[in-house]
Design an enzyme around this catalytic site. Structure first.
Site, PDB file in Angstrom:
ATOM      1  N   GLU A  42       0.782  -1.229   0.000  1.00 35.51           N
ATOM      2  CA  GLU A  42       0.000   0.000   0.000  1.00 35.51           C
ATOM      3  C   GLU A  42       0.819   1.287   0.000  1.00 35.51           C
ATOM      4  OE1 GLU A  42      -3.472   0.143  -0.084  1.00 35.51           O
ATOM      5  OE2 GLU A  42      -3.252  -1.985  -0.536  1.00 35.51           O
ATOM      6  N   SER A  88     -48.874 -24.853  42.146  1.00 31.87           N
ATOM      7  CA  SER A  88     -48.571 -25.177  43.542  1.00 31.87           C
ATOM      8  C   SER A  88     -47.123 -24.932  43.921  1.00 31.87           C
ATOM      9  CB  SER A  88     -48.929 -26.641  43.823  1.00 31.87           C
ATOM     10  OG  SER A  88     -50.332 -26.818  43.783  1.00 31.87           O
TER      11      SER A  88
END
Length: 875
Positions: free
Chosen positions: A130, A517
Site C-alpha cells: 500500500e 402449587s
C-alpha cells in the site's frame, strides 16, 4: 575649471566608441558598457525580467491559491487529535468458568492488537502493498499523486487510482467519506500532514492495521488472520501475510474461492514488492511465491467457529442482560471480556435432560409434524441439487440428544422403507418401517418426497455400531430449566427450550407462566413467620367464594377433603383448600409482601386465587427464590456473569461482592482458608427457612414428588401443576444447588392426561441433579441455632413422646421460647359442614382414570363447576 563638453556619443568620443565591444578609455574607466552594447542586451534583459516576473507571479498566485484552498478546506475538518485516543470497535467475548471461549458478539469482527504486538512481517507486507515510502513521507506522496494524475489523463479518466498513502487511508477510514472526489482528496492530504505531526508512524500503522476492512466481515489484521487461516499473527507465513495485505485494494474482488486466481496474482505482486523493498531474500520470495493459496474458505483449515459451541440460551441471555446494563453499543463494540458462570458440563446435562423429557412426551402424542419445510421436486433429481437446497434451509443443527441430529430430505417413500438424503453423510440412506411404529400411519400417508426431516444415528450401546437411521422431530411442547448455586447466585446451567436455533425465545427467563402449587411455599413462609408452626392445624374442607365472575369452588387435585390437617401434610400433599384458608388467615397482603420480597413478583395481586399460583412469573425468579430457602433465608441474586473486564483488562463488574478478610495476609496458617464476610440482606428468619426446607423435604420423601426424585443427598422441593396441566413445574434444591423445570406449550393449552409436575419435570430434575450431586456433592441442610425439635404425628398434629417412631412420626423444629399450642384449628373464616365426608388420613392422593367418548384415557376428580375450572383452581 571648465565644464566638460558632452560629445554627440555616449561618452563624448564617437570615434573611440565605434566598436561597441571595445569601450573607449573613458568608458572603460567609468566601468560601463558601451551604449551600442547596451542596445543589444536591453531586449534580452527585458525578456528575462518579464519571464522572472511571470514566474514569480505564477508562484505567488499558486501559493496563494494553495493557501486559500488549504484554508477553505482546512477550516471545518474533523479533529485529527482525537485519533490519539481512538478505540476501535472490537469483539466482546464470553468465556466459560473454565476460561474457554464460548461465544462472540460484534457488529464488526475486530480484535484489537497494539502495534508492538503486530509482527514486522505483517507490517512489511502492508507497507509493500500500500505505501512503500510510508516511513519517509510526511503524510502524502507527491510523486505518487503526480503519477496517478498522469495515468488518469493518458487514459482519459478510465484508469483512476487513488495514490493514497497509509496515513491518507487512515484519515479516509476514520474521519472522511470513501468517495473519490477531489474535495475529499484535499481534505485527506491536509489531515494526513496534521496527523503526522501528532502521532508516531507506529501509532498510525496501528490504527490502520486494526481498522481496515479485509473481507469476510473481518476488520483488522488479527481478525483476518483468524478468518482466512485460523492462525494468530505470529503464526502467519510470508505468503499468508501477503494474502491478507492483498485484500485492502478490493476485498470483494479477491475472494479466496470465487476469485482465487486473481487473489493469487495480487498476493504474488505483494511478495515481489516485499522482496524488492528488502523485506524478503530472493530465495524466500521464490519459495513463498510457489506456495499454494490455502484458506479456511477453501477448506484447507478448520474455521475458528468450529472450536466454538453453537450459540445457546445461556450466552444469548448474557447478551440481553449486559446490553441493558452497559448499553447495546458498548456490548457489541467495547471489546468486553465476560467470564460467565456457566459450567459447560452441567449445561450439556441440562440440555440433554430437558430434551429427553420433551421428546419422550412428544412421541407419546403419536403425531408427526416434521420441520414444516420442503425441497421442490425438481431439486431432487440429482444429489448435487438436493444437497445445495438442503444446505440453504434454516433448520436446527444444534440438537444433540443420543447423538447429533442431522437435517435430511425424503427422496422416495416405500411400503417398508423410506430413502433419505442426509446433510454431511455420503450416499442415500434408508429408514425402515419399524422406525415409525409410534405413528399411526405408514410412510405413504405421513411423508412426501421433498419433506425435510431430522434424523440421528441409532447405535449399539456396547459396540457403537450403526443399527439404523431414525426419524426425529422438534417437540411441539417446550420448556425451560435452570440451576444455580444457592450461596453465590452463580447460574450453572440454563436451557430455554428444546433448540436455540429452532426458537430463540428463552423460556427460563422470558416465559411468563402460572407457577401453580410451586408458589405455595411462599404462603407457608408468610404463615411460619407470622407465628404458625409446621404442626399448626388448618381445616381441609370445601370453600365457596362469591366473585364477579360467579361462585368459585376451588378443590383439591384429588377432589377429596381431609379435615383438620397439620401444615406439613398440607404442603407435602399440596392441599389447595388448606392453602386458601391459610392465606385468608395470614392475609393476602402479607403473602404478597413475601412473594415480592423473594422476587417472585414485582407487584402481586392480592387475590386469594393467587395463593395457588395463578399469577404469572418466570422460572428464573422461582429458582432464585427457592435458593433463598436453601441458604437459610439470605438474599441471593442469580447472575450469569462472574466478572466483566473492559478492553484494557480493568474489571468493570464483579458478581461476588463479598469481602475476603484474610486474602492478603501472608501469615495465614497453613490449611486455614481466608474468611469471607457477606453483607447479604436477610429476607426471612433462619428458623423459618429451615422449617420450610424440612417441610419441602417431605414433599420429596413422601409427598407429591416422592416417586420422581431419588438422590443420594437430602433434597427439598415442590411440584406445580395448573388447571388442565397447561403448565407443569418442579423446583427443588440440595444444600448447595437449586434447580427448576417448567414444561408447557408456548400458546397455553392442556398437556393432556398424566401430565403433572412430578411426572414431566421431576425426571428432568432427577437426571440433572444426579450429575450435579456427583460433581458438587451435597449434605444435610444446616440446622440454625435458636430452636429445638419436638416429635409430632404428621397427620393429626398431636405431640408425641421423644422416643416415638414410625411412619407417622416427624421431628419438627420449633423456635426457642415459643411453646407450640396443640389442638387449635384454623379455618380462615370458612366454616366446615358437620356432615362432610372426609377422606382417610394418609391415603395417597390421586385422580381416577376414565375412558372418554373418543376412547382416550383421562384422569378426573369429581364433577367440575365453574369455580373448580377457573384460574384459581390450581394444584
Amino acid at each position: 575649471m571648465m565644464p566638460m563638453r558632452r560629445a554627440p556619443g555616449w561618452c563624448g568620443n564617437e570615434r573611440a566608441c565605434a566598436n561597441p565591444f571595445d569601450p573607449c578609455p573613458r568608458h572603460a574607466y567609468m566601468g560601463r558598457i558601451h551604449p551600442a552594447g547596451a542596445r543589444v542586451f536591453r531586449p534580452i534583459l527585458s525578456l528575462f525580467g518579464t519571464v522572472f516576473s511571470l514566474i514569480t507571479l505564477v508562484v505567488v498566485i499558486v501559493g496563494l491559491s494553495i493557501g486559500a484552498v488549504l484554508h477553505i478546506y482546512g477550516k471545518d475538518l474533523p479533529s485529527h487529535e482525537s485519533l490519539a485516543n481512538y478505540t476501535p470497535p472490537t469483539i466482546s467475548r464470553i468465556y466459560s468458568s473454565e476460561g474457554r471461549i464460548i461465544d462472540e458478539f460484534a457488529r464488526e469482527r475486530r480484535l484489537f492488537t497494539p502495534a508492538e504486538d503486530i509482527p514486522d512481517l505483517v507490517k512489511q507486507a502492508f507497507i509493500s502493498a500500500e505505501d512503500k515510502n510510508f516511513y519517509s513521507h510526511g503524510g502524502y506522496d507527491a510523486l505518487g499523486i503526480a503519477s496517478a494524475i498522469v495515468d488518469a489523463v493518458k487514459s482519459r479518466g478510465r484508469n483512476v487510482r487513488g495514490a493514497s498513502t497509509i496515513t491518507q487511508q487512515v484519515m479516509k477510514n476514520f474521519l472522511l467519506s470513501g468517495d473519490r472526489q477531489l474535495e475529499r482528496k484535499i481534505k485527506e492530504i491536509i489531515l494526513a500532514t496534521r496527523i503526522e505531526e501528532t502521532l508516531s508512524k507506529e501509532k498510525i500503522l496501528e490504527l490502520y492495521l486494526n481498522e481496515i476492512f479485509l473481507g469476510q466481515n473481518s476488520y483488522g489484521v488479527t481478525a483476518a488472520a483468524q478468518t482466512y487461516f485460523n492462525k494468530t499473527l505470529r503464526e502467519l507465513a510470508p505468503h499468508e501475510a501477503a494474502t491478507i495485505a492483498a485484500m485492502p485494494k478490493a476485498p470483494s474482488d479477491y475472494h479466496p474461492v470465487r476469485e482465487k486466481e486473481r487473489l493469487l496474482d495480487r498476493r504474488n505482486f505483494v511478495l515481489r514488492e516485499m522482496w524488492e523493498n528488502g523485506y524478503l531474500t530472493e530465495a524466500e520470495y521464490r519459495a513463498e511465491r510457489e506456495a499454494p493459496l490455502r484458506s479456511v474458505q477453501n477448506g484447507d483449515f478448520p474455521p475458528f467457529s468450529a472450536d466454538l459451541p453453537p450459540r445457546d440460551y445461556f450466552t444469548d441471555e448474557i447478551r440481553r442482560q449486559l446490553s441493558e446494563d452497559f448499553g447495546e453499543g458498548e456490548f457489541f463494540s467495547g471489546g468486553l471480556s465476560v467470564r460467565a458462570t456457566l459450567d459447560p458440563e452441567m449445561q450439556a446435562n441440562a440440555a440433554r435432560a430437558l430434551r429427553r423429557q420433551l421428546e419422550q412426551y412428544d412421541r407419546g402424542r403419536g403425531r408427526w409434524r416434521g420441520t414444516g419445510m420442503t425441497i421442490p421436486p425438481d431439486a431432487l433429481d440429482s444429489e448435487e441439487t438436493w444437497r445445495a437446497a438442503l444446505n440453504d434451509l434454516r433448520v436446527p443443527r444444534d440438537i444433540d440428544l443420543n447423538g447429533q441430529w442431522y437435517p435430511a430430505v425424503v427422496l422416495e417413500t416405500g411400503d417398508q422403507a423410506m430413502r433419505i438424503g442426509i446433510e454431511g453423510v455420503e450416499g442415500v440412506q434408508e429408514v425402515p418401517r419399524s422406525d415409525i411404529a409410534w405413528l399411526p400411519g405408514d410412510f405413504h400417508e405421513t411423508f412426501d418426497a421433498g419433506d425435510v426431516v431430522h434424523v440421528r444415528r441409532m447405535i449399539e450401546d456396547d459396540s457403537g455400531d450403526l443399527i439404523r437411521w431414525t426419524l426425529r422431530q422438534v417437540p411441539e411442547a417446550q420448556g425451560g430449566f435452570m440451576a444455580m448455586d444457592v450461596n453465590t447466585g452463580r447460574v450453572l446451567a440454563m436451557q430455554g427450550g428444546f433448540s436455540y436455533q429452532h426458537s430463540v425465545f428463552n423460556r427460563a427467563t422470558q416465559a411468563m407462566r402460572q407457577p401453580g402449587s410451586s408458589f405455595k411455599p411462599f404462603v407457608y413462609a408468610a404463615a411460619l413467620d407470622s407465628g404458625y408452626s409446621p404442626a399448626t392445624i388448618v381445616i381441609d374442607a370445601p370453600i365457596e367464594i362469591d366473585t364477579p365472575q360467579g361462585l368459585w369452588r376451588p378443590r383439591n387435585s384429588s377432589n377429596k377433603y381431609y379435615g383438620p390437617t397439620p401444615l406439613r401434610t398440607g404442603i407435602e400433599q399440596s392441599r389447595n383448600l388448606m392453602t386458601i384458608r391459610l392465606a385468608q388467615e395470614v392475609g393476602m397482603d402479607v403473602v404478597a409482601n413475601y412473594a415480592e420480597r423473594f422476587g417472585v413478583y414485582d407487584n402481586m395481586g392480592k387475590f386469594l386465587a393467587n395463593s395457588l399460583g395463578s399469577e404469572e412469573t418466570t422460572l428464573f425468579n422461582m429458582v432464585a427464590a427457592y435458593a433463598m430457602f436453601a441458604n437459610g433465608g439470605e438474599r441471593v441474586r442469580p447472575s450469569l456473569v462472574d466478572r466483566v473486564q473492559d478492553r484494557y483488562g480493568r474489571t468493570v463488574y464483579s458478581q461476588d461482592q463479598r469481602q475476603c478478610v484474610d486474602c492478603n495476609d501472608p501469615n495465614l496458617p497453613e490449611g486455614t482458608g481466608p474468611r469471607i464476610v457477606s453483607d447479604r440482606e436477610r429476607v426471612m428468619n433462619a428458623v423459618t427457612a429451615y422449617q420450610l426446607t424440612s417441610m419441602m423435604k417431605g414433599v420429596v420423601d413422601r409427598g407429591t414428588a416422592s416417586g420422581a426424585i431419588n438422590l443420594p443427598v437430602p433434597v427439598a422441593g415442590k411440584t406445580g401443576t395448573t388447571n388442565d396441566a397447561r403448565d407443569v413445574w418442579f423446583v427443588g434444591f440440595t444444600s448447595n444447588i437449586a434447580a427448576g423445570c417448567y414444561i408447557g406449550h408456548d400458546q397455553p393449552r392442556g398437556l393432556g392426561s398424566g401430565a403433572y409436575g412430578a411426572s414431566l419435570c421431576g425426571p428432568v430434575f432427577q437426571e440433572f441433579m444426579k450429575e450435579a450431586v456427583a460433581k458438587y456433592g451435597g449434605g444435610p441442610f444446616d440446622v440454625p441455632p435458636g430452636g429445638h425439635f419436638i416429635k409430632i404425628d404428621r397427620f393429626s398434629g398431636a405431640r408425641l413422646p421423644d422416643d416415638a417412631s414410625g411412619p407417622n412420626v416427624v421431628a419438627e423444629y420449633f423456635r426457642d421460647g415459643e411453646e407450640p399450642i396443640f389442638g387449635v384449628m384454623f379455618d380462615g373464616g370458612f366454616a366446615m359442614g358437620n356432615d362432610l365426608d372426609l377422606y382417610s388420613a394418609g391415603t395417597r392422593e390421586q385422580v381416577r382414570d376414565v375412558t372418554t367418548s373418543t376412547g382416550e384415557k383421562a384422569q378426573v376428580g369429581g364433577k367440575a363447576t365453574f369455580g373448580s375450572m377457573s384460574s384459581g383452581g390450581l394444584y
